[in-house]
Enzyme design. Structure first.
Site, PDB file in Angstrom:
ATOM      1  N   HIS A   1      31.298  61.771  54.791  1.00 22.61           N
ATOM      2  CA  HIS A   1      30.543  61.119  53.712  1.00 22.61           C
ATOM      3  C   HIS A   1      30.400  62.063  52.500  1.00 22.61           C
ATOM      4  O   HIS A   1      29.275  62.461  52.145  1.00 22.61           O
ATOM      5  CB  HIS A   1      29.178  60.644  54.220  1.00 22.61           C
ATOM      6  CG  HIS A   1      28.571  59.589  53.354  1.00 22.61           C
ATOM      7  ND1 HIS A   1      27.685  58.649  53.816  1.00 22.61           N
ATOM      8  CD2 HIS A   1      28.711  59.322  52.031  1.00 22.61           C
ATOM      9  CE1 HIS A   1      27.304  57.866  52.827  1.00 22.61           C
ATOM     10  NE2 HIS A   1      27.928  58.250  51.720  1.00 22.61           N
TER      11      HIS A   1
ATOM     12  N   ARG B   1      30.008  51.626  52.790  1.00 23.82           N
ATOM     13  CA  ARG B   1      29.079  51.903  53.874  1.00 23.82           C
ATOM     14  C   ARG B   1      29.743  51.536  55.205  1.00 23.82           C
ATOM     15  O   ARG B   1      30.443  50.519  55.296  1.00 23.82           O
ATOM     16  CB  ARG B   1      27.794  51.068  53.730  1.00 23.82           C
ATOM     17  CG  ARG B   1      26.833  51.592  52.687  1.00 23.82           C
ATOM     18  CD  ARG B   1      26.184  52.917  53.097  1.00 23.82           C
ATOM     19  NE  ARG B   1      25.274  53.404  52.066  1.00 23.82           N
ATOM     20  CZ  ARG B   1      25.616  54.265  51.095  1.00 23.82           C
ATOM     21  NH1 ARG B   1      26.843  54.721  51.002  1.00 23.82           N
ATOM     22  NH2 ARG B   1      24.719  54.683  50.217  1.00 23.82           N
TER      23      ARG B   1
ATOM     24  N   GLU C   1      25.884  57.889  61.127  1.00 19.15           N
ATOM     25  CA  GLU C   1      26.312  59.194  60.612  1.00 19.15           C
ATOM     26  C   GLU C   1      25.283  60.249  60.990  1.00 19.15           C
ATOM     27  O   GLU C   1      24.090  59.954  60.962  1.00 19.15           O
ATOM     28  CB  GLU C   1      26.460  59.129  59.084  1.00 19.15           C
ATOM     29  CG  GLU C   1      27.563  58.159  58.668  1.00 19.15           C
ATOM     30  CD  GLU C   1      27.706  58.017  57.157  1.00 19.15           C
ATOM     31  OE1 GLU C   1      27.004  58.742  56.414  1.00 19.15           O
ATOM     32  OE2 GLU C   1      28.517  57.190  56.710  1.00 19.15           O
TER      33      GLU C   1
HETATM   34  C1  8YV Z   1      25.324  59.930  48.590  1.00 14.99           C
HETATM   35  C2  8YV Z   1      26.379  57.677  48.649  1.00 14.99           C
HETATM   36  O1  8YV Z   1      25.296  60.858  47.614  1.00 14.99           O
HETATM   37  O2  8YV Z   1      25.531  57.353  46.504  1.00 14.99           O
HETATM   38  C3  8YV Z   1      25.725  56.865  47.594  1.00 14.99           C
HETATM   39  O3  8YV Z   1      25.379  55.700  47.882  1.00 14.99           O
HETATM   40  O4  8YV Z   1      26.734  57.205  49.648  1.00 14.99           O
HETATM   41  C4  8YV Z   1      26.597  59.134  48.415  1.00 14.99           C
HETATM   42  O5  8YV Z   1      27.030  59.316  47.136  1.00 14.99           O
HETATM   43  C5  8YV Z   1      25.173  60.713  49.807  1.00 14.99           C
HETATM   44  O6  8YV Z   1      25.203  59.913  50.878  1.00 14.99           O
HETATM   45  C6  8YV Z   1      23.847  61.480  49.754  1.00 14.99           C
HETATM   46  O7  8YV Z   1      22.707  60.670  49.929  1.00 14.99           O
END
Ligand code: 8YV
Length: 321
Positions: A285, A237, A266
């Site tokens: 992302h 993150r 983002e």
């Molecule tokens: C999300 C992600 O799929 O799974 C997570 O925590 O960060 C990504 O895989 C994407 O951000 C869609 O919500």
């Protein structure tokens, strides 16, 4: 009538499954989030909501949703949701673990190799018409094989990353909130302190979730501790990193490069300072973005909604531990 709110457009075959037991209200855009006002409005009579990281679930959200029984988050990370508060209100929260582990590790690995071997910069070099001849150190990068790699966050994705590194004969160390003895035994990874990880790694890979402990973990002091030839990769993150400090470290040569799939805010705009740096590789992302994995994530979310609304336990609940 039972109502399921879906805040992003998903393929019809998933909507059809939900329609077997509920009325479905879906935001009809794939790349534009549902406006907050509309989200709150639609929550008023919703029994379930299927959300993405774009939706923040806080007091205001839960106050607007008196009937809500389940929130299914289309992600493994759930820092967009106030979990203790949801628990207090009796709302089940689910996420999408496991189904995305390998795909996300693969993206992290891609990012590491691309940053190490200056792939984006090299392609731009040709596009800019700069390729006139060969040079001994033309776009020379850094080897991953035989390197020291420090993984911050030894969860499922961290371990999948370490497994891939075995084929590169890398020396892998890790730091995690608790030791992972099985990973140590099976993957030969060495537990070290956060400082040791920073000081010794050729590559520092952040796969950690965002928590109060990991927030702002990679700050000026952390980048100063890293080797000047080190590369930082973040697939966790954005808020684990103080972005101004990272930019300064990249500009001033405290570290050699960074590969980032996640950012504090983002999406980032095209004029974001990171995009001006040739030693940063940035992605929008896309960690879990393979077609098969996104299909699995959506299906798991549908299954969670179905289970809870039909009175069964959730398949992949998130709890406040
Ligand atoms: C999300 C992600 O799929 O799974 C997570 O925590 O960060 C990504 O895989 C994407 O951000 C869609 O919500």
């Amino acid at each position: 009538m039972t109502k399921v709110l879906v805040t992003r457009k998903v393929p019809d075959r998933y909507v059809e499954q939900l329609k077997e037991f509920a009325e479905v209200k879906m935001w009809d855009e794939e790349f534009v989030p549902m406006p907050r006002k509309e989200f709150l409005e639609e929550l008023k009579d919703a029994d379930a909501c299927f959300i993405t990281l774009s939706e923040k679930v806080n007091e205001e959200t839960l106050d607007a949703a008196p009937k809500l029984k389940i929130i299914t988050n289309l992600a493994v990370g759930y820092d967009n949701i106030d979990i203790p508060l949801a628990e207090e209100r009796g709302v089940t929260v689910t996420n999408t673990p496991e189904v995305l582990t390998e795909t996300t590790a693969e993206l992290g690995f891609t990012l590491m190799l691309a940053t190490a071997r200056r792939i984006v910069e090299a392609e731009q070099y040709i596009r800019d018409g700069k390729w006139k001849s060969w040079g001994p150190y033309l776009l020379a990068g850094k080897d991953v094989h035989g390197s020291k790699v420090g993984i911050f966050g030894m969860g499922d994705i961290g371990r999948a990353f370490a497994r891939r590194l075995k084929g590169f004969e890398a020396n892998v160390m890790y730091h995690n909130r608790s030791r992972h003895r099985i990973a140590e035994k099976e993957l030969g990874v060495l537990y070290v302190s956060f400082d040791e990880l920073l000081e010794n790694s050729d590559f520092v890979i952040c796969t950690a979730p965002l928590t109060p402990e990991t927030k702002d973990k990679f700050d000026r002091a952390a980048f100063k501790k890293m080797r000047s030839d080190a590369i930082f990769i973040n697939i966790g993150r954005g808020a684990t990193v103080v972005e101004e400090d990272l930019i300064q470290a990249l500009e001033e040569g405290d570290i050699a490069g960074a590969g980032l799939d996640v950012f504090r805010e983002e999406p980032i705009a095209p004029d974001h300072p990171l995009l001006k740096l040739s030693n940063a590789v940035v992605l929008p992302h896309i960690g879990s973005a393979s077609v098969v994995t996104r299909d699995r994530m959506i299906q798991l979310s549908v299954n969670n909604v179905k289970a809870v609304l039909q009175g069964h336990p959730p398949i992949t609940p998130v709890t406040d531990k």
